[in-house]
Design a protein around this motif. Structure first.
Motif, PDB file in Angstrom:
ATOM      1  N   LEU A   4     -12.872  51.356  51.528  1.00 44.35           N
ATOM      2  CA  LEU A   4     -12.211  50.762  50.376  1.00 44.35           C
ATOM      3  C   LEU A   4     -11.997  49.276  50.655  1.00 44.35           C
ATOM      4  O   LEU A   4     -11.673  48.888  51.779  1.00 44.35           O
ATOM      5  CB  LEU A   4     -10.883  51.450  50.111  1.00 44.35           C
ATOM      6  N   THR A   5     -12.181  48.451  49.635  1.00 41.24           N
ATOM      7  CA  THR A   5     -12.099  47.006  49.815  1.00 41.24           C
ATOM      8  C   THR A   5     -11.085  46.401  48.849  1.00 41.24           C
ATOM      9  O   THR A   5     -11.164  46.608  47.636  1.00 41.24           O
ATOM     10  CB  THR A   5     -13.480  46.355  49.591  1.00 41.24           C
ATOM     11  N   ARG A  28      -2.447  43.731  51.847  1.00 40.55           N
ATOM     12  CA  ARG A  28      -2.645  44.097  53.249  1.00 40.55           C
ATOM     13  C   ARG A  28      -2.123  45.495  53.539  1.00 40.55           C
ATOM     14  O   ARG A  28      -2.783  46.304  54.198  1.00 40.55           O
ATOM     15  CB  ARG A  28      -1.949  43.098  54.174  1.00 40.55           C
ATOM     16  N   GLN A  29      -0.945  45.806  53.004  1.00 41.21           N
ATOM     17  CA  GLN A  29      -0.351  47.117  53.245  1.00 41.21           C
ATOM     18  C   GLN A  29      -1.201  48.231  52.654  1.00 41.21           C
ATOM     19  O   GLN A  29      -1.466  49.252  53.317  1.00 41.21           O
ATOM     20  CB  GLN A  29       1.049  47.161  52.641  1.00 41.21           C
ATOM     21  N   MET A  30      -1.653  48.060  51.424  1.00 38.45           N
ATOM     22  CA  MET A  30      -2.435  49.105  50.779  1.00 38.45           C
ATOM     23  C   MET A  30      -3.798  49.266  51.445  1.00 38.45           C
ATOM     24  O   MET A  30      -4.307  50.381  51.582  1.00 38.45           O
ATOM     25  CB  MET A  30      -2.573  48.804  49.282  1.00 38.45           C
ATOM     26  N   ALA A  31      -4.388  48.155  51.887  1.00 36.70           N
ATOM     27  CA  ALA A  31      -5.661  48.246  52.601  1.00 36.70           C
ATOM     28  C   ALA A  31      -5.485  48.988  53.915  1.00 36.70           C
ATOM     29  O   ALA A  31      -6.316  49.833  54.283  1.00 36.70           O
ATOM     30  CB  ALA A  31      -6.222  46.847  52.851  1.00 36.70           C
ATOM     31  N   ALA A  32      -4.393  48.690  54.624  1.00 38.78           N
ATOM     32  CA  ALA A  32      -4.140  49.354  55.907  1.00 38.78           C
ATOM     33  C   ALA A  32      -3.901  50.845  55.709  1.00 38.78           C
ATOM     34  O   ALA A  32      -4.411  51.685  56.473  1.00 38.78           O
ATOM     35  CB  ALA A  32      -2.949  48.704  56.600  1.00 38.78           C
ATOM     36  N   ARG A  37     -10.654  47.456  53.955  1.00 39.72           N
ATOM     37  CA  ARG A  37     -10.859  46.047  54.292  1.00 39.72           C
ATOM     38  C   ARG A  37      -9.991  45.169  53.404  1.00 39.72           C
ATOM     39  O   ARG A  37      -9.689  45.515  52.262  1.00 39.72           O
ATOM     40  CB  ARG A  37     -12.325  45.656  54.079  1.00 39.72           C
ATOM     41  N   LEU A  38      -9.612  43.994  53.940  1.00 39.00           N
ATOM     42  CA  LEU A  38      -8.907  42.994  53.150  1.00 39.00           C
ATOM     43  C   LEU A  38      -9.721  41.701  53.178  1.00 39.00           C
ATOM     44  O   LEU A  38     -10.003  41.165  54.245  1.00 39.00           O
ATOM     45  CB  LEU A  38      -7.505  42.729  53.707  1.00 39.00           C
ATOM     46  N   LEU A  39     -10.097  41.224  51.994  1.00 37.11           N
ATOM     47  CA  LEU A  39     -10.844  39.984  51.865  1.00 37.11           C
ATOM     48  C   LEU A  39      -9.939  38.900  51.300  1.00 37.11           C
ATOM     49  O   LEU A  39      -9.010  39.183  50.539  1.00 37.11           O
ATOM     50  CB  LEU A  39     -12.041  40.167  50.923  1.00 37.11           C
ATOM     51  N   HIS A  68      -4.415  38.636  58.304  1.00 37.82           N
ATOM     52  CA  HIS A  68      -5.752  38.419  58.838  1.00 37.82           C
ATOM     53  C   HIS A  68      -6.748  38.932  57.800  1.00 37.82           C
ATOM     54  O   HIS A  68      -6.477  39.874  57.076  1.00 37.82           O
ATOM     55  CB  HIS A  68      -5.939  39.147  60.166  1.00 37.82           C
ATOM     56  N   TRP A  69      -7.903  38.306  57.739  1.00 38.51           N
ATOM     57  CA  TRP A  69      -8.898  38.679  56.742  1.00 38.51           C
ATOM     58  C   TRP A  69     -10.290  38.472  57.308  1.00 38.51           C
ATOM     59  O   TRP A  69     -10.478  37.786  58.319  1.00 38.51           O
ATOM     60  CB  TRP A  69      -8.720  37.841  55.475  1.00 38.51           C
TER      61      TRP A  69
END
Length: 291
Positions: A4-5, A28-32, A37-39, A68-69
């Motif tokens: 998921l991105t 960031r929280q939802m990506a983790a 990934r977080l772009l 961080h990205w």
């Protein structure tokens, strides 16, 4: 299995504020939580207001918050050729038209309409809809005006565009940050009238650039503020017209200022740089925004 991105996509036309901090940290929280990934994307198509100094400030503020990205970072100003290709396709399919009316001409036309007792429609942001008289201009007249360098913008012919897509245009919206449930939202792009999709000097607009960027970057989940909720309808329409994949959406709550209005980059007292200089820590920021 495809990761998921998520993406955080600020514009470098001012300093980040508390609302940006909330959106970035939530992404960031939802990506983790999703193992995704977080772009970071720099949305700098407004070449008159966006500056390298503001961009450097974005990196500085986000690093200070502990984000961080992935790199390299996508900058919209480096991809005008991709936007031009999409615009050319819309032009070829007669889904857009050159609109020549100035703001003064628009105001005068609407005022004259009001004298005849007609209320002029407004978009969800309260802006009067474009009169779209230019749609009736013959092709020869359009070419003449363009050749004479008359200012214009490419506007989406909303009536024609809606006729091209299947019935029941909608999007999938998460009901909360846990991403445990979604609901289908009926898209109402017609509420915005004939929106601008490109300028003469810049071959794109926010709407066109964001759907292309999300598709090209493989963004699966768009997490952004509630102020962009209604605009999603226009973007879903463009995705359908251009054959682009549909992300899932979550429009989070807004961080409001002392006067109850949403924060602006002009509000210096809520800017992250100013708060940092005043001695606040990243932990203080998270507490301040209820994160």
């Amino acid at each position: 299995m495809t990761l998921l991105t998520f993406r955080f996509a600020p514009s470098p036309n001012g300093e980040l504020h508390l609302g940006h901090a909330y959106s970035a940290l939530l992404n960031r929280q939802m990506a983790a939580q999703a193992g995704g990934r977080l772009l970071l994307r720099i949305e700098d198509i407004d070449i008159t207001r966006c500056t390298p100094e503001f961009e450097a400030g974005i990196f500085r503020d986000l690093e200070w918050l502990g984000l961080h990205w992935e790199r390299p970072v996508r900058r919209q100003s480096e991809h005008f050729a991709e936007y031009q290709a999409a615009l050319d396709r819309l032009i070829a399919e007669e889904l857009v038209y050159p609109a020549f009316m100035s703001r003064g001409e628009i105001r005068a036309f609407i005022a004259e309409t009001g004298k005849r007792g007609r209320d002029w429609p407004h978009d969800p942001d309260g802006v009067p809809l474009y009169p779209s008289l230019d749609k009736a201009l013959p092709a020869r007249e359009r070419k003449r005006r363009i050749a004479e360098n008359m200012p214009f913008a490419w506007r989406l012919d909303i009536e024609t565009a809606m006729a091209r897509v299947s019935a029941g245009l909608s999007w999938a919206e998460f009901t909360d940050e846990t991403m445990s449930a979604t609901r289908a939202i009926e898209a109402q792009p017609q509420d915005w009238g004939d929106v601008i999709v490109a300028r003469r000097d810049i071959p794109t607009s926010y709407h066109l650039a964001v759907v292309l960027d999300d598709a090209l970057q493989g963004v699966s989940h768009v997490v952004r503020g509630q102020d962009l909720y209604s605009a999603t309808g226009v973007q879903r329409l463009l995705q359908e017209l251009l054959g682009l994949p549909q992300p899932r959406y979550f429009h989070h709550r807004l961080i409001l200022g002392p006067d109850g209005r949403k924060l602006s980059k002009s509000f210096k007292d809520t800017g992250l740089a100013a708060l940092r200089q005043a001695g606040m820590s990243p932990r203080d920021i998270r507490r301040l925004i209820g994160f």
